[in-house]
Scaffold this active site. Structure first.
Site, PDB file in Angstrom:
ATOM      1  N   SER A   1       0.767  -1.238  -0.041  1.00 11.86           N
ATOM      2  CA  SER A   1      -0.083   0.047  -0.148  1.00 11.86           C
ATOM      3  C   SER A   1       0.925   1.278  -0.029  1.00 11.86           C
ATOM      4  O   SER A   1       2.038   0.928   0.404  1.00 11.86           O
ATOM      5  CB  SER A   1      -0.897  -0.208   1.184  1.00 11.86           C
ATOM      6  OG  SER A   1      -1.740   1.302   1.342  1.00 11.86           O
TER       7      SER A   1
ATOM      8  N   TYR B   1      -1.636  -0.822  10.358  1.00 10.09           N
ATOM      9  CA  TYR B   1      -1.929  -1.312   8.841  1.00 10.09           C
ATOM     10  C   TYR B   1      -0.664  -0.735   8.074  1.00 10.09           C
ATOM     11  O   TYR B   1       0.163  -1.662   7.163  1.00 10.09           O
ATOM     12  CB  TYR B   1      -3.075  -0.563   8.351  1.00 10.09           C
ATOM     13  CG  TYR B   1      -3.348  -0.740   6.740  1.00 10.09           C
ATOM     14  CD1 TYR B   1      -3.728  -1.809   6.425  1.00 10.09           C
ATOM     15  CD2 TYR B   1      -2.968   0.209   5.988  1.00 10.09           C
ATOM     16  CE1 TYR B   1      -3.962  -2.144   5.060  1.00 10.09           C
ATOM     17  CE2 TYR B   1      -3.123   0.107   4.743  1.00 10.09           C
ATOM     18  CZ  TYR B   1      -3.955  -1.136   4.287  1.00 10.09           C
ATOM     19  OH  TYR B   1      -3.966  -1.253   2.752  1.00 10.09           O
TER      20      TYR B   1
END
Length: 303
Positions: free
Chosen positions: A143, A155
């Site tokens: 990401s 995350y």
């Protein structure tokens, strides 16, 4: 891996969102496509969408946190097709919020899916890719949060781990003609928010409030990249053999600024030459040198 027709692609988390977009791109390129996912409903929707488009896909209900199940899937696909050429480790969860609010179970779930799930994919499918001796490719979905950890600390941690893993594996597998890419998308229309609401019971209580259906509806209303465009961009990165697949140019300025902040944090002092000569294998790799890098990709929309 420039020629894709007739080759076998496996996309974990391929039954929705970005994964489905990648799987569609693979099918349009003439590949034999398998997708895995946890949700029977999403797998059924994927079958229907492929059929409506005149495309073929095989679906398997597999949890990437279960290494034995992943190995069984790899054995089944190898038995049916005799090969796997492209593995896309795409399954992931978007658990976001302040690090200090996370429970121990949040840490476990995020690491099990976003990091160990990728590891399970590599352990299950890399031996199958190797057995053919014809090269292949692995894409690990990270990401932009792995490159710009501005929000969503846990995350971002998990996605930064995937970038480091992918770079190391890229260098390791080059002699075998197996490419490895870290795919770092920005905002893309997907179901990643809804996946958090389907938390397995064994992971206990979360420190975060699970997003409702409105979160996915909001994402879909935003001018984010479509999953299909993201999928086509990923496949172009596979054809090129890119180590990094970056699809959202609007993040470049921030990434450059972050890297400059890292560079400027090195001590401003003379190099310790004796120490440097003792660790040349740690200091760089030929893959980073300008002469070994391709020019920036230019996306051509698929009509």
């Amino acid at each position: 891996m420039k020629e894709l027709t007739g080759r076998v692609a496996v996309v974990t988390g391929g039954s929705s969102g970005i994964g489905r977009g990648i799987a569609l791109a693979c099918a349009r390129a003439g590949m034999i496509v398998y997708v895995t996912g946890r949700s029977p409903d999403h797998l059924s929707e994927t079958q229907s969408e492929f059929s409506e488009r005149g495309l073929t896909v095989a679906t398997l209900q597999v949890d990437v946190t279960d290494l034995n199940a992943m190995r069984q899937a790899a054995e089944q696909i190898e038995a049916e097709q005799g090969r796997v050429d492209l593995l896309v480790n795409n399954a992931g969860i978007g658990l976001t919020g302040p690090v200090s609010d996370a429970t121990a179970a949040d840490w476990d779930w995020l690491i099990d899916v976003n990091i160990k799930g990728v590891g399970n994919g590599i352990q299950a499918f890399l031996p199958v890719i190797r057995r053919r001796g014809e090269g292949g490719h692995i894409v690990n979905t990270s990401s932009m949060a792995g490159l710009l950890p501005i929000v969503a600390g846990l995350y971002s941690m998990s996605k930064a781990a995937i970038i480091g893993l992918s770079e190391a594996l890229h260098i390791e597998l080059l002699p075998e003609r197996i490419g490895v890419s870290a795919y770092c998308p920005g905002p893309t229309h997907s179901n990643i928010a809804s996946s958090v609401a389907k938390r397995p019971r064994e992971y206990g209580e979360s420190g975060y409030t699970a997003p409702g259906p409105e979160a996915t509806e909001f994402q879909l209303s935003q001018p984010y990249m479509s999953a299909e465009e993201a999928g086509e961009r990923v496949l172009e990165g596979v054809r090129r053999g890119d180590m990094f697949i970056l699809t959202h140019p609007e993040f470049k300025e921030g990434v450059v600024a972050r890297h400059r902040a890292i560079e400027d944090s090195f001590p401003d002092e003379p190099l310790n030459q004796e120490r440097a000569e003792a660790i040349p294998f740690l200091l760089s790799s030929p893959v980073y040198q300008q002469e070994n890098r391709l020019p920036a990709p230019v996306y051509t929309p698929v009509h």
